[in-house]
Structures are given as structure tokens and as C-alpha cells.
Design an enzyme around this catalytic site. Structure first.
Site, PDB file in Angstrom:
ATOM      1  N   THR A  63      50.948  -7.099  42.392  1.00 18.41           N
ATOM      2  CA  THR A  63      50.858  -5.977  41.453  1.00 18.41           C
ATOM      3  C   THR A  63      50.807  -6.504  40.027  1.00 18.41           C
ATOM      4  O   THR A  63      50.015  -6.055  39.202  1.00 18.41           O
ATOM      5  CB  THR A  63      52.049  -5.022  41.645  1.00 18.41           C
ATOM      6  OG1 THR A  63      52.123  -4.679  43.034  1.00 18.41           O
ATOM      7  CG2 THR A  63      51.891  -3.764  40.838  1.00 18.41           C
ATOM      8  N   HIS A 141      55.627   3.991  44.204  1.00 22.42           N
ATOM      9  CA  HIS A 141      54.694   2.941  43.773  1.00 22.42           C
ATOM     10  C   HIS A 141      53.318   3.609  43.691  1.00 22.42           C
ATOM     11  O   HIS A 141      52.447   3.374  44.530  1.00 22.42           O
ATOM     12  CB  HIS A 141      54.719   1.808  44.796  1.00 22.42           C
ATOM     13  CG  HIS A 141      54.103   0.525  44.342  1.00 22.42           C
ATOM     14  ND1 HIS A 141      53.305   0.439  43.210  1.00 22.42           N
ATOM     15  CD2 HIS A 141      54.155  -0.731  44.866  1.00 22.42           C
ATOM     16  CE1 HIS A 141      52.915  -0.826  43.078  1.00 22.42           C
ATOM     17  NE2 HIS A 141      53.411  -1.546  44.058  1.00 22.42           N
TER      18      HIS A 141
HETATM   19  C1  NCD Z   1      55.132  -3.639  47.698  1.00 22.17           C
HETATM   20  C2  NCD Z   1      56.200  -3.235  46.700  1.00 22.17           C
HETATM   21  O1  NCD Z   1      56.490  -3.988  45.774  1.00 22.17           O
HETATM   22  O2  NCD Z   1      56.697  -2.157  46.885  1.00 22.17           O
HETATM   23  N1  NCD Z   1      54.359  -4.714  47.265  1.00 22.17           N
HETATM   24  C3  NCD Z   1      53.301  -4.465  46.428  1.00 22.17           C
HETATM   25  O3  NCD Z   1      53.448  -3.987  45.345  1.00 22.17           O
HETATM   26  N2  NCD Z   1      52.078  -4.728  46.901  1.00 22.17           N
HETATM   27  C4  NCD Z   1      55.637  -3.829  49.065  1.00 22.17           C
HETATM   28  C5  NCD Z   1      56.803  -4.727  49.309  1.00 22.17           C
HETATM   29  O4  NCD Z   1      57.340  -5.378  48.422  1.00 22.17           O
HETATM   30  O5  NCD Z   1      57.198  -4.779  50.469  1.00 22.17           O
END
Ligand code: NCD
Length: 314
Positions: A63, A141
């Protein structure tokens, strides 16, 4: 943010709740445009002269780097803090609100990940500058949900009438929460929920979402229907489980193996995961064309975040 206004200009994105179907399609349309521009190697300058601050209080690779790349590919610049609790005045005890006000002075928008549920809303309230939630505790998210929905839409051609399976940590997985909320803007969707007992989707969440999506809780892999359009697998969120012994017991309760895929998969199925994967998808699945987690999802993450930033900041 007003729900029925199409423009995202200057808006915050704290929760998928702030969007609606029209805005989601507006983001998808812009994502398509960006994708084309990038494929044609066209210079993009929508964020020229803009500075965006990235404040990540929780570890992140995908991210963080996809937002950072998105801003730079749009011609903008970044102020980047990974782990501000060690590297910024937060270490001296500065409040989140004060930190946000300071960074907002130097930048045109703030993107934050935080380990506390609700921290994103607090941060957004502390500034008039646009704020994007890159994950708050086990809360939400929203940008992950946008890229996930875009990925499903591109592969299945619709976000209505889908049959999906969500597996893993449905209690603490914020990507699950945002994706379910996002899908609830559409109609006739059915989602099967497969999680260890301790990590089931909270009842109040089920109650709210089941007004819009048919939710079916299953307890065993042999209850997976064979006609799914997507499987969305997640890791057990170790950092949110205090008892490590318990984590070890449930971490790999459900794993996608070639055998499982053969038994319950079908040709139109797509396999998704927000990553990181910690063993819950067998690596032999990676080369299957239906596995999108190391391909389309990552790529679409960049495009969708670029689209969102353009719509908010241009
Ligand atoms: C996720 C998160 O950070 O919520 N990862 C992400 O942003 N792609 C999933 C996770 O950490 O399991």
C-alpha cells in the site's frame, strides 16, 4: 462528504460508506483512462506541483509503495514517514491531531495507515486537507476495496449477481470489511464466509450487511459451493491476536491447495488475496491464470490509487 454528489474533489476517503455506486463507477472510469495513459507511456501531470504526505504507523510494503508510486507517476511529490512513532515527533508524545495539522501545512493531502480503529476519522477531522485512510486497525481499508472491486469488475464484467467466498480472518481483516461494504452497493450478491470460529465476522456487521448481501456462514471447506465467481482469501492478523499460541493454532486453518482448487474451483473463478500471504495459499497456485493476487490486484492497485488521487486533487 455528501453521498449523492459525484465530485470527489477535495474530499476525504475514510470509509467505503462515504461512496456510492455512481462514485465507484466514476473511479473505475478514471482508472481505465490512467491505465491506458500508462500503457501508452504518456506523461501524466495531474498532480504537478502537489505534495502528498504518507504517514504509515503500521508496517506496509504494497500500500505504501503503491501510493508513493501513484503520486510520483501523476507528477506529484511525497513526504514519507514509515513508522512515525520512531521517526517523528510522535516519539515525544505529540498527539495524532497535532502531527496531522503540521503535515497538512506542508502538503496538499494526507494518506495515513494506523493501528487504531477510528484513528483515520480523528486524523481527517484534524485537517481541512483531503485525507485518505490507508487502513485503520481492524476497521477499514477503502482503497484496497476499490482496487478489489475494480479487479472483480474487470474480470467478471459486473458487480451484481456474484457468488463469492471470503476466507481467513473475517474479524480483524479490514480489507474484508471494506470489500463487503463496497459490494453492498450492488445487487443480488451472495458471499460465503469461511473463518475459524474465533475470527468470524462480527454479528452486528453481519446484521447490517445482510440487508444488502446474502451472507452464508460455512464452517468447513467441503461447504464451498462450486459456482463461485471469486475467492478472496486473507491472512490471520497476528498483530491483533494477543495469545500467540492461539494464533499458531488457527493461522492456517484454511489453505488453498491445488486439490482444493480442483475440487471446488471452476473456469470463471478468480482467486484474490490482499497480501501479504503467510502460507494460506499454496505457492503452486501462483502460476494458475485464475490467481490474480500477484498480478492484476497489484497492478490495479496502482491505477486505482492514481485515479482516486487525480479525482480528489486535480
Ligand atoms: C492488508 C492490510 O494492510 O490490511 N494489506 C494490504 O494493504 N494489501 C492485508 C493484511 O495486512 O493482511
Amino acid at each position: 462528504m455528501q453521498k449523492n454528489k459525484l465530485s470527489l474533489k477535495g474530499k476525504d476517503i475514510v470509509s467505503i460508506d462515504q461512496l456510492n455506486k455512481e462514485i465507484i463507477f466514476e473511479i473505475f472510469k478514471t482508472t481505465d483512462v490512467i491505465k491506458k495513459q500508462i500503457k501508452l507511456n504518456k506523461p501524466i501531470n495531474d498532480l504537478k506541483g502537489k505534495i502528498v504526505t504518507l504517514l504509515f504507523f503500521e508496517p506496509s510494503s504494497r500500500t505504501f509503495s503503491s501510493f508513493s508510486a501513484a503520486i510520483k507517476k501523476l507528477g506529484g511529490q511525497t513526504i514519507e514517514y514509515q513508522n512515525p512513532l520512531q521517526t517523528s515527533s510522535a516519539i515525544k508524545g505529540e498527539t495524532l491531531e497535532d502531527s496531522i495539522k503540521v503535515f497538512a501545512t506542508y502538503s496538499d493531502a494526507i494518506i495515513m495507515r494506523h493501528f487504531q480503529n477510528g484513528a483515520a476519522q480523528r486524523a481527517a477531522n484534524a485537517t481541512d486537507k483531503p485525507f485518505i485512510n490507508a487502513g485503520d486497525g481492524s476497521g477499514e481499508h477503502p482503497t484496497q476495496a476499490l482496487l478489489d472491486m475494480y479487479t472483480i469488475y474487470k474480470k467478471q464484467g459486473t458487480l451484481n449477481g456474484l457468488i463469492g467466498l471470503m476466507a481467513g480472518d473475517l474479524l480483524y481483516g479490514r480489507t474484508i470489511h471494506s470489500l463487503l461494504k463496497g459490494l453492498s452497493y450492488f445487487s443480488n450478491n451472495t458471499i460465503y464466509l469461511l473463518a475459524p470460529k474465533r475470527l468470524r465476522l462480527p454479528n452486528d456487521f453481519i446484521e447490517k450487511i445482510s440487508k444488502k448481501i446474502k451472507l452464508i456462514v460455512i464452517n468447513n471447506e467441503n461447504e464451498i459451493p462450486k459456482n463461485c465467481h471469486f475467492w478472496y482469501w486473507t491472512r490471520v492478523q497476528k498483530e491483533r491476536i494477543s495469545d500467540l499460541k492461539e494464533y499458531e493454532k488457527i493461522k492456517n486453518a484454511f489453505i488453498i491447495t491445488p486439490e482444493l482448487l480442483k475440487k471446488y474451483g471452476n473456469n470463471k473463478l478468480i482467486i484474490m488475496h490482499p497480501l501479504p500471504r503467510i502460507g494460506e495459499i499454496d505457492e503452486r497456485i501462483d502460476s494458475d491464470p485464475r490467481a490474480l493476487y500477484l498480478r492484476d490486484q497489484i497492478q490495479n492497485g496502482l491505477y486505482a490509487r492514481m485515479a482516486l488521487l487525480k479525482l480528489i486533487l486535480k
